[in-house]
Design a protein around this motif. Structure first.
Motif, mmCIF file in Angstrom:
data_model
loop_
_atom_site.group_PDB
_atom_site.id
_atom_site.type_symbol
_atom_site.label_atom_id
_atom_site.label_comp_id
_atom_site.label_asym_id
_atom_site.label_seq_id
_atom_site.Cartn_x
_atom_site.Cartn_y
_atom_site.Cartn_z
ATOM 1 N N ASN A 283 108.366 82.026 -43.371
ATOM 2 C CA ASN A 283 109.134 80.861 -43.802
ATOM 3 C C ASN A 283 110.589 80.993 -43.411
ATOM 4 O O ASN A 283 111.082 82.087 -43.172
ATOM 5 C CB ASN A 283 109.049 80.702 -45.320
ATOM 6 N N SER B 41 114.499 78.818 -44.510
ATOM 7 C CA SER B 41 115.074 77.767 -45.349
ATOM 8 C C SER B 41 116.591 77.776 -45.215
ATOM 9 O O SER B 41 117.197 78.775 -44.830
ATOM 10 C CB SER B 41 114.681 77.948 -46.816
ATOM 11 N N GLU C 71 117.633 79.057 -38.129
ATOM 12 C CA GLU C 71 118.230 78.553 -39.370
ATOM 13 C C GLU C 71 119.666 78.104 -39.140
ATOM 14 O O GLU C 71 120.076 77.037 -39.609
ATOM 15 C CB GLU C 71 118.195 79.630 -40.461
ATOM 16 N N LYS D 155 117.968 70.156 -48.609
ATOM 17 C CA LYS D 155 117.209 71.408 -48.567
ATOM 18 C C LYS D 155 116.197 71.330 -47.436
ATOM 19 O O LYS D 155 115.503 70.325 -47.296
ATOM 20 C CB LYS D 155 116.451 71.632 -49.872
ATOM 21 N N GLY E 117 108.178 71.734 -41.073
ATOM 22 C CA GLY E 117 108.784 71.889 -42.378
ATOM 23 C C GLY E 117 109.040 70.562 -43.053
ATOM 24 O O GLY E 117 108.565 69.513 -42.615
ATOM 25 N N GLU F 109 120.172 75.326 -46.957
ATOM 26 C CA GLU F 109 120.671 74.239 -47.794
ATOM 27 C C GLU F 109 122.054 73.851 -47.309
ATOM 28 O O GLU F 109 122.847 74.712 -46.925
ATOM 29 C CB GLU F 109 120.754 74.658 -49.260
ATOM 30 N N ASP G 234 112.972 73.498 -45.805
ATOM 31 C CA ASP G 234 112.005 74.587 -45.902
ATOM 32 C C ASP G 234 111.012 74.404 -44.778
ATOM 33 O O ASP G 234 110.490 73.305 -44.580
ATOM 34 C CB ASP G 234 111.278 74.553 -47.247
#
Length: 100
Positions: A3, A5, A88, A71, A61, A7, A73
């Motif tokens: 994964n 992620s 990312e 957000k 995602g 923000e 993910d």
């Protein structure tokens, strides 16, 4: 699958942030047309479900737009784990541009 992620805070409110983000993937596809393909996106209220291929890797995602935060993910293939930080950061940079 691994994964990833990130923000990104914003001050636009949920509706305005969603409006700005609706064209993001198309802009990314145009800007990086040599590197990004098989782009798919589907909005459900304030959530964008997406997938695309880059350098042979399928990345997918969900991007959730909240009143003061976006957000993201997603999942990466195992072969792309070494590039997770770069992926990312690249996505975060694009989100910051759109939301500033």
């Amino acid at each position: 699958m691994p994964n990833f992620s990130t923000e990104v805070p914003h001050e636009l409110g949920q509706e305005q942030a969603s409006v700005r983000l609706r064209g993001l993937l198309e802009k990314v596809r145009q800007r990086y047309q040599d590197q990004v393909g098989a782009l798919q996106e589907e909005w459900q209220d304030n959530v964008l479900n997406f997938s695309f291929k880059t350098y042979g890797f399928l990345i997918s995602g969900a991007l959730t737009v909240e009143p003061d935060l976006v957000k993201l993910d997603g999942t990466l293939p195992f072969a792309a784990v070494a590039f997770r930080g770069k992926i990312e950061q690249s996505i975060r940079n694009e989100l910051e541009k759109v939301l500033s």
